[in-house]
Design an enzyme around this catalytic site. Structure first.
Site, PDB file in Angstrom:
ATOM      1  N   PRO A 120     -11.418  -0.124  -3.034  1.00  0.00           N
ATOM      2  CA  PRO A 120     -12.641  -0.773  -3.510  1.00  0.00           C
ATOM      3  C   PRO A 120     -13.877   0.082  -3.242  1.00  0.00           C
ATOM      4  CG  PRO A 120     -11.382  -2.162  -1.993  1.00  0.00           C
ATOM      5  CD  PRO A 120     -10.896  -0.764  -1.833  1.00  0.00           C
ATOM      6  N   HIS A 135      -7.705   1.346   1.167  1.00  0.00           N
ATOM      7  CA  HIS A 135      -7.454  -0.050   1.495  1.00  0.00           C
ATOM      8  C   HIS A 135      -6.345  -0.316   2.517  1.00  0.00           C
ATOM      9  CE1 HIS A 135      -7.891  -4.203   0.970  1.00  0.00           C
ATOM     10  NE2 HIS A 135      -8.167  -4.232  -0.314  1.00  0.00           N
ATOM     11  N   SER A 154     -11.852 -11.717  -5.543  1.00  0.00           N
ATOM     12  CA  SER A 154     -12.161 -11.760  -4.126  1.00  0.00           C
ATOM     13  C   SER A 154     -13.624 -12.068  -3.896  1.00  0.00           C
ATOM     14  CB  SER A 154     -11.833 -10.410  -3.495  1.00  0.00           C
ATOM     15  OG  SER A 154     -12.021 -10.491  -2.111  1.00  0.00           O
ATOM     16  N   TYR A 175       0.789  -1.225   0.000  1.00  0.00           N
ATOM     17  CA  TYR A 175       0.000   0.000   0.000  1.00  0.00           C
ATOM     18  C   TYR A 175       0.823   1.278   0.000  1.00  0.00           C
ATOM     19  CZ  TYR A 175      -3.662  -3.322   0.948  1.00  0.00           C
ATOM     20  OH  TYR A 175      -4.524  -4.371   0.855  1.00  0.00           O
TER      21      TYR A 175
END
Length: 631
Positions: free
Chosen positions: A125, A348, A559, A112
């Protein structure tokens, strides 16, 4: 960075979302959270030989035999007694003894904070909620007020440490991520970002930020005695915000957060030189969460509605629409459109999907309750509008960010569908794992289009361990390859195809079990690589090998994010020629989102989404038409 960007929405197939609906009595259970955390086991370091053997097996369906032989040779050298592999393994094992979790800090940085692409599309997301019917803006405000109250209700469980503990197969799960999503924010840097969390401050935040027509407001959501505002009170405050932000010609300062991280880091340093700007930015960063009151988007047909909503959650539709009505660095932003389009986007770095979805499930249930609370008639202070002084340089940064955002908007190819023919009930009736069944359908859909198997990432939750994040379930296996090649082979009998499907589903299930027990290969290999960067002068050859680059080039990044709410999560691909696929299997239908990039000629979200539907139906037909031995 290949593959380290791997999308990490948690694979929560096995995580039962806890029922967080009953209002919990407000007795604070001090220390319960810490006691729980300390009781969790530490993430293990898998045996070196096991990982090397499983790595070779994972490469089998995705690299050619010659390349595989070369890698086999490199792995033998790597594992020689007293060699490099052994040395790195020992380094990892001693790191595991010293730290609460040998992986978590490394993962946060590499996956990240070091990642320099925009968080929009590439990392954050979005979640699409069922469509609301607002007849007027009062409806929008009412919904927003209830939603805010619902989030504050969830927050009280976090604050009082009364959040129901979650279990997986009878084993307790790490609850750390729940404590990271509120009052936190990402901060850009010119080379690396950081995350700040104000929840543990001596004086924790008592405000949220509300953004409307690109204008940011501080809304205090607690009374002076510490009780949260009622829905009516929040509604009155939202009305005030709405009425004092009617101008639509304001500079969309929030769009700066959507830029490439290095560019935004530079612009950020410049922006906060000004004292007023710095105070406004701090107020956003410190807020518990953000609520975006969006302008209506262009109307879409009913079958395209979810796709358009997905786009709105992921990027806001471009600089002409709602992309400036965001602060994309904020961990949690709820989006409520005047036209009834609702959902959220989350940054995220602090957390995976399940804690976010669990919070969302709670809020949705909370909003169904009727209002019984009498609102005290106390006059409330006007919410504070955040001011920004826009210099010519900042104006130029905004224009650059707008331009880059619009390029991203045009490049994102998204399709959000509801597969209505069956849900998780059908694979269960066949004694098959619904997640494995959907993953095999995805393998089949991809193989039918491209005539090859590809590296596939599915996130697996490591929350059985203290501070656990994710590892990778590699859905492309030699068993899945055998099945997808046989499925359309006219020479093969149906009984053989069913046997191969059964074997592929079981292999996926066993890889999943291995991953959630901390025995998968990807984070271990990453750990060995990062240990080598710290300890050695040169990177071992296995990490310079073509096979390693291929293995981490996830053409399918997937996912499963199950929820009680009939929602769907969506995210962008992690490679230029890849797909992002997220799904929420309900009992009798499956919500799924497929993304790709228009700039890649070879990928097409609609084609893969259609291919997935066809594959699911063909697999069902195959199973229904073929008698099977008693299971």
């Amino acid at each position: 960075m290949l593959g380290i960007l791997a999308r990490t929405m948690v694979k929560a197939g096995m995580v039962k979302p806890s029922g967080l609906v009953k209002p919990v009595s407000v007795t604070r259970v001090t220390g319960r959270y810490l006691t729980h955390q300390e009781g969790l086991p530490k993430l293990p370091v898998p045996p070196l030989k096991q990982t090397c053997d499983r790595y070779l097996a994972a490469l089998d369906p995705i690299v050619d035999p010659e390349e595989l032989n070369h890698t086999r040779q490199l792995l033998e050298d790597f594992q020689k007694p007293g060699g490099v592999g052994e040395r790195l393994q020992k380094g990892l094992e001693s790191r595991a003894v010293k730290l609460n979790n040998w992986l978590s800090d490394w993962w946060l940085q590499t996956a990240y904070l070091d990642y320099r692409m925009p968080v929009v599309v590439h990392s954050s997301p979005g979640v699409v909620l069922p469509r609301m019917e607002f007849s007027d803006r009062q409806g929008q405000m009412r919904y927003a007020a209830k939603l805010i109250a619902g989030v504050l209700d969830f927050k009280s469980m976090i604050d009082n440490e009364t959040l129901p503990l979650e279990y997986l197969g009878g084993k307790p799960l790490c609850m750390h991520q729940y404590y990271q999503v509120l009052s936190s924010c990402r901060i850009p840097g010119t080379k690396r970002d950081t995350v700040v969390n104000y929840a543990m401050d001596k004086r924790p935040s008592t405000h949220i930020t509300v953004v409307h027509n690109f204008q940011f407001f501080v809304l205090d959501v607690y009374n002076s005695d510490g009780t949260p505002l009622t829905v009516d009170q929040i509604y009155i405050q939202l009305e005030k915000i709405w009425n004092s932000s009617l101008q639509t010609n304001k500079e969309p300062i929030g769009i700066l957060t959507s830029n490439h991280r290095n560019s935004w880091g530079k612009a950020y340093n410049n922006l906060i030189k000004d004292k007023t700007n710095k105070e406004s930015v701090r107020a956003i960063q410190k807020s518990i969460f953000t609520v975006c009151l969006d302008a209506p988007m262009p109307r879409a047909s009913d079958d395209m509605y979810r796709t358009r909503a997905g786009v709105q959650m992921l990027h806001g539709g471009g600089s002409r629409w709602n992309s400036g009505n965001r602060w994309f660095d904020k961990t949690l932003q709820f989006i409520i459109g005047e036209d009834g389009t609702c959902g959220l986007i989350y940054e995220h770095a602090p957390a995976e999907g399940p804690p976010i979805v669990s919070l969302l499930d709670h809020v949705v249930e909370y909003m169904k309750k009727s209002e019984m609370v009498r609102t005290p008639m106390v006059p409330l202070r006007m919410p504070q509008k955040l001011r920004f002084n826009i210099t010519p340089e900042i104006k130029k940064d905004i224009e650059d960010a707008k331009q880059n955002m619009n390029i991203m908007v045009h490049d994102l190819d998204l399709r959000v569908n509801v597969f209505t023919h069956f849900g998780k009930n059908f694979p269960k009736s066949q004694k098959m794992s619904p997640d494995a069944f959907i993953q095999m359908a995805l393998q089949l859909a991809y193989y039918r289009i491209y005539k090859r198997c590809c590296p596939t990432y599915e996130s697996a939750s490591l929350r059985m361990f203290r501070l656990g994040r994710t590892d990778t379930i590699r859905s492309a296996s030699s068993d899945s390859a055998s099945f997808v090649k046989a499925m359309d082979d006219p020479v093969k009998h149906n009984t053989e195809k069913v046997a191969l499907l059964d074997k592929a589903v079981k292999a996926h299930r066993s890889y999943t079990d291995m991953a959630i027990r901390g025995q998968a290969i990807d984070r271990h290999l990453l750990g060995l690589k990062l240990q080598a960067i710290e300890d050695l002068a040169a990177l071992p050859e296995i990490f310079m090998d073509t096979s390693y680059a291929v293995a981490l080039h996830y053409n399918l990044s997937t996912s499963q994010v199950p929820a009680k709410t009939d929602c769907v999560m969506c995210f962008g691909p992690v490679v230029p020629d890849g797909y992002g696929v997220c799904y929420n299997p309900m009992d009798t239908h499956i919500n799924f989102a497929v993304s790709a990039f228009n700039s890649c000629q070879d990928t097409n979200a609609v084609r893969l989404a259609q291919g997935l539907e066809d594959a699911l139906l063909d697999m069902k037909t195959l199973l229904e038409q073929t008698p099977r031995a008693k299971l």
